[in-house]
Structures are given as C-alpha cells and as structure tokens.
Design an enzyme around this catalytic site. Structure first.
Site, mmCIF file in Angstrom:
data_model
loop_
_atom_site.group_PDB
_atom_site.id
_atom_site.type_symbol
_atom_site.label_atom_id
_atom_site.label_comp_id
_atom_site.label_asym_id
_atom_site.label_seq_id
_atom_site.Cartn_x
_atom_site.Cartn_y
_atom_site.Cartn_z
ATOM 1 N N LYS A 1 -29.372 20.735 21.040
ATOM 2 C CA LYS A 1 -29.830 21.227 19.497
ATOM 3 C C LYS A 1 -30.234 22.479 19.609
ATOM 4 O O LYS A 1 -31.287 22.910 20.317
ATOM 5 C CB LYS A 1 -31.134 20.313 19.165
ATOM 6 C CG LYS A 1 -31.415 20.501 17.690
ATOM 7 C CD LYS A 1 -32.664 19.918 17.535
ATOM 8 C CE LYS A 1 -33.845 20.927 17.538
ATOM 9 N NZ LYS A 1 -33.881 22.215 16.669
ATOM 10 N N GLU B 1 -38.555 25.044 30.504
ATOM 11 C CA GLU B 1 -38.855 26.612 30.644
ATOM 12 C C GLU B 1 -39.711 27.046 29.421
ATOM 13 O O GLU B 1 -39.028 27.286 28.268
ATOM 14 C CB GLU B 1 -37.556 27.566 30.737
ATOM 15 C CG GLU B 1 -37.724 28.937 31.471
ATOM 16 C CD GLU B 1 -38.140 30.024 30.182
ATOM 17 O OE1 GLU B 1 -39.035 30.142 30.147
ATOM 18 O OE2 GLU B 1 -37.193 30.467 29.852
ATOM 19 N N CYS C 1 -39.706 35.763 26.676
ATOM 20 C CA CYS C 1 -40.717 35.187 27.446
ATOM 21 C C CYS C 1 -41.005 35.917 28.750
ATOM 22 O O CYS C 1 -42.221 35.645 29.280
ATOM 23 C CB CYS C 1 -40.418 33.710 27.779
ATOM 24 S SG CYS C 1 -38.829 33.576 28.533
ATOM 25 N N GLU D 1 -49.646 34.341 24.430
ATOM 26 C CA GLU D 1 -48.343 35.069 24.291
ATOM 27 C C GLU D 1 -47.926 35.372 22.660
ATOM 28 O O GLU D 1 -48.043 34.618 21.970
ATOM 29 C CB GLU D 1 -47.305 33.949 24.652
ATOM 30 C CG GLU D 1 -45.890 34.770 24.729
ATOM 31 C CD GLU D 1 -44.705 33.878 25.290
ATOM 32 O OE1 GLU D 1 -43.674 34.250 25.749
ATOM 33 O OE2 GLU D 1 -44.945 32.559 24.844
#
Length: 473
Positions: free
Chosen positions: A176, A249, A283, A379
């Site tokens: 997906k 991840e 990231c 983040e």
C-alpha cells in the site's frame, strides 16, 4: 495537463476499488487536484491477499536464478520507462525532475539489480555433523505473503527498497503506497507484471483504514513499514494478535557533530545542500547540527548565508533547489513548530512560507535552541535545521543521543580516533564521517530505539524476508 488516474494492481490486473470510491490526488506544487486513486476497502485487500497467497506456491518454488532473471528484467524495464516514472513521481511530489532523474532513479535501478544478485548469495552455516551421527542443514525459506506500507517522501525508491528483497527471497507482496503519492508505485507494479507471474506483486491504494485492514489480515505473515513513529506503533499494535513479523523503518532526527578541526567550508557547503534536499523530507536529513563552541559562530554565520541561497520551486523551475512539502497538513506541521519556538530561539535564515500556490517553505535555520525544546526533540520533516553549540566530545555525544530517535548521524572532524569513538558511541543505525546521507545497496539502512528495527538494503535486509529452518538428518 491530463489528470492522473491511478488503479490498483491485483492478480496481474489494473482495477478500481470494488466500491468505486476514490481519493483525490493533489499536486503539492499548485495545491490543485490533479488526479485520483482508489480508496480501497476490505474487499480489495482480501482480493490482493488471495492473489498473493495463490502466487506464493509457485513463486517460492522458483530457483534463485529464476528470481534473479525476473528482477534484472524489471530493472531494465524501469530504465526504459524512465520518462513515465519521472512524470508519475514528479506529478505526485512536486520535486525537481532533474534531481529525481539524476539521484533517485539510478539508485532505484541499482537496488533492484543488487537484490537480483543477492538472491543467489544467501549466507548460512555449513552443513556438518555438529553432533556425532547426525548431519545438520540450514535452510532459509521465504516468510509468505508480505504486507508493505511505504511513505510519500520517496515513493518509488521506498517501494523498491521493500519489494526487491521480498521478491528476491521468494515472498509475494501486497503493497500500500501513501495515499498522496501512489502513481509511481502503481506504474512500477504494471512494469513488473511484464516479468512476474500474476499475484506475485500487488498494489492496493487507499488511506489509513486500508493499511489497517492489510496489517490485521490473518493471511499476512510479515508487515514492513517505512513511516512515522506513530504509524510504527499503530502497526505493531495491530500486528500483535497474530504475532506477525515486523520490519519498521521509522522517523529520524539526525544529529550532525561538527568539531573545531573540521573543514568548515566543506561542511557548510555540503550540509547546506543535504539538509534541504527533498525539502528536508528525509528521515536521515541533517536536521540537528551540533557545533563546537570555538567555531559555532563562524559556522552559523556561513551556514545561514548559504541556506538563504537554497530556494524552493515548482518542477518547471530550473533554478529550484527543492520542491514543495507533501501536503497542506505537512506544511501546517512545519509552520506550527516554528510558531511555537521558545523566546530563546532565533530564526537566522528563512522562516516563512512564500505567498504562492502550493505547499512551499523557505530553507530555515534556527539557532539558540536547547535540548528540551520541541523542535529539537521532534523530527521536523521539512526544510528546517537547528544549530546548537557543544563544549567537548562528551557534551556532543550527550546532545546527539538525547532524543528518542536513532536512525542516522554524521561526524565532521579530521581526527581519526575521534571519528572512531563517535562511531561506537552514537546510538544510531548509521554513522557517516565527513559526509552525510549517502546510501549504497550493499550496506544496511535501519535504526534503533524509536527509529524502529530491521534494515532495508544489503544482505541484512534480504535476510529479514526469510525464516530459518534447521533440518537434521
């Protein structure tokens, strides 16, 4: 420009959602709807899982050489269809097409070719008599049907990082893509279908509910996600009742340690490019720059001046250094972090969103932050960099490790011993020295703590998609 019509790819066929429901696709460079994708429900997930289950028996029985051949042919087809893939990716993300073509697409092709070779090089213990009169053999077998959920920052690359090792190991896949960037992944599935049996690779588009239905499906044996920490926590909870294998991840918040003996001109030039690449939506982006107090002011001045020259722009702007943020929601997230800055923090470059259509934001540098500040601990995932001073090596490592995430870090120094100490002490899955952000197919890419577990790329990533069986004769 014609609107993009994205379809699911299930069992070798391109299909709308069984309900007929669709999600609008918005061009982040204009803020306007430019297409649609299926809003898939439980019936579509069920159909994709059944197709993958039916294909698994045959695909898992293929030889490594046969899987290698299929992957090499897919890589060649990606290369031939480069223009279409560029158009699909840029239409969904708004990123500069020249950068995608020069940087990301070659890496995509290399990843597929790497795993084509890795399929024939699985490591394992030698068959031997580890106890008298009995011979032990170690088998590495595919896990089964793998659910994969990929993000919107690098849609095609992240899909390939998941698909290639899974197929190389003999698994079948239901993937997906992000609801905002499905076009290049759906096109990849059609390209791959020219070289794979029907059902080996399936793509189901949709929203969070679609992903949730996929994760909880009892026929899924493994779930691989690249996404936010929150998404990882939700996936882990949803997968827990069936004890599905997980490969997560998740977010990063990369510290960059710049020591007083570093080549400051080189560090400023390269970090100013790496920090804002892909609008900072990476990231491993160099987002938290920690600088020795003796060179902090000189570095900050030079870095802020260089950052001010990094400009956002639409795909047709040849001078753009990076494109827009993914969505209005992501732009609002970045703006919120900057609007909530504490009084002791200073915006020394950028800080605003240009008054133009689309979801653009200036390259921004924030100084004077403290370790407990939200913008340090969280983040940002946007073109925003913080700069902090440190006093000594111990202080630098304390600040670097003092956030929940642990994906990547870099160290800038001429001192080899210091670099080696940092490589040991930094609590991250990746450490670069005098560079940042470079990945290679042969080396693992993964993190620790809130950055998840499991690795993409490399033989380590391939082995994540296998299960070990000991056979004793």
């Amino acid at each position: 420009m014609a609107e993009t019509l994205v379809l699911n790819h299930i069992g070798g066929s391109d299909l709308p959602a069984s309900s007929g429901a669709v999600l609008p696709l918005v061009d982040p460079a204009t803020g306007q709807v430019n297409g649609s994708a299926p809003l898939s429900g439980g019936e579509d997930v069920e159909a994709a899982q059944r197709a993958a289950e039916a294909a698994f028996t045959g695909w898992s029985a293929t030889t490594p050489a046969e899987r290698q051949t299929a992957l090499l042919r897919i890589a060649d087809s990606i290369e031939r269809r480069a223009d279409a893939l560029v158009a699909a990716e840029v239409g969904d993300t708004g990123k500069p097409p020249s950068l995608f073509r020069a940087d990301e697409l070659p890496a995509v092709i290399d990843t597929v070719r790497y795993f084509a070779g890795a399929a024939r090089n699985l490591p394992g213990a030698a068959a031997a008599e580890y106890t008298p009169g009995r011979t032990s053999v170690l088998r590495r077998e595919p896990v089964g049907v793998c659910a994969q959920i990929t993000p919107w920052n690098y849609p095609l690359m992240m899909a390939v990082w998941k698909i290639a090792p899974a197929l190389a190991a003999g698994n079948t896949v239901v993937l997906k893509p992000s609801d905002t960037t499905p076009a290049s992944t759906a096109l990849l599935a059609r390209i791959a279908a020219e070289h794979l049996p029907p059902g080996v690779l399936n793509v189901v588009c949709g929203d969070r509910d679609t992903g949730r239905a996929l994760v909880v499906h009892p026929g899924i044996r493994m779930v691989a996600l690249t996404g936010s920490v929150r998404a990882g926590q939700e996936v882990a909870a949803a997968a827990a009742p069936d004890l599905k294998r997980l490969h997560l991840e998740l977010g990063g918040n990369a510290p960059v340690l710049v020591y007083d003996d570093a080549d400051l001109d080189d560090a400023v030039e390269r970090l100013s490019a790496l920090s804002f690449y892909n609008a900072g939506q990476d990231c491993t982006a160099a987002t938290r720059i920690l600088v020795h107090e003796r060179v902090h002011d000189a570095f900050l001045d030079a870095f802020a001046r260089r950052a001010a020259l990094r400009v956002p722009g639409a795909p047709d702007d040849g001078n753009a250094d990076f494109g827009p943020l993914n969505s209005a929601a992501q732009l609002a997230t970045v703006r919120g972090l900057l609007e909530r800055l504490p009084a002791h923090a200073d915006v020394v470059a950028g800080g605003g969103a240009p008054a133009r259509p689309g979801f653009f934001h200036e390259a921004t540098v924030v100084a004077g932050v403290r370790q407990e500040d939200e913008i340090v601990q969280r983040e940002v995932f946007g073109p925003v960099v913080t700069v902090q001073a440190f006093t000594d090596e111990e202080d630098a490592l304390r600040l670097a490790n003092g956030v929940p995430q642990g994906l990547a870090a870099s160290v800038w120094t001429r001192d080899h011993d210091r670099a080696m100490r940092a490589g040991r002490a930094l609590d991250t899955g990746i450490v670069w020295v005098n560079t940042h952000g470079t990945t290679v197919s042969e080396m693992p890419h993964g993190g620790v703590r809130h950055s998840g577990h499991g690795s993409d790329l490399s033989l380590t990533g391939l082995l994540d998609y296998t299960q070990v069986k000991h056979v004793m004769l």
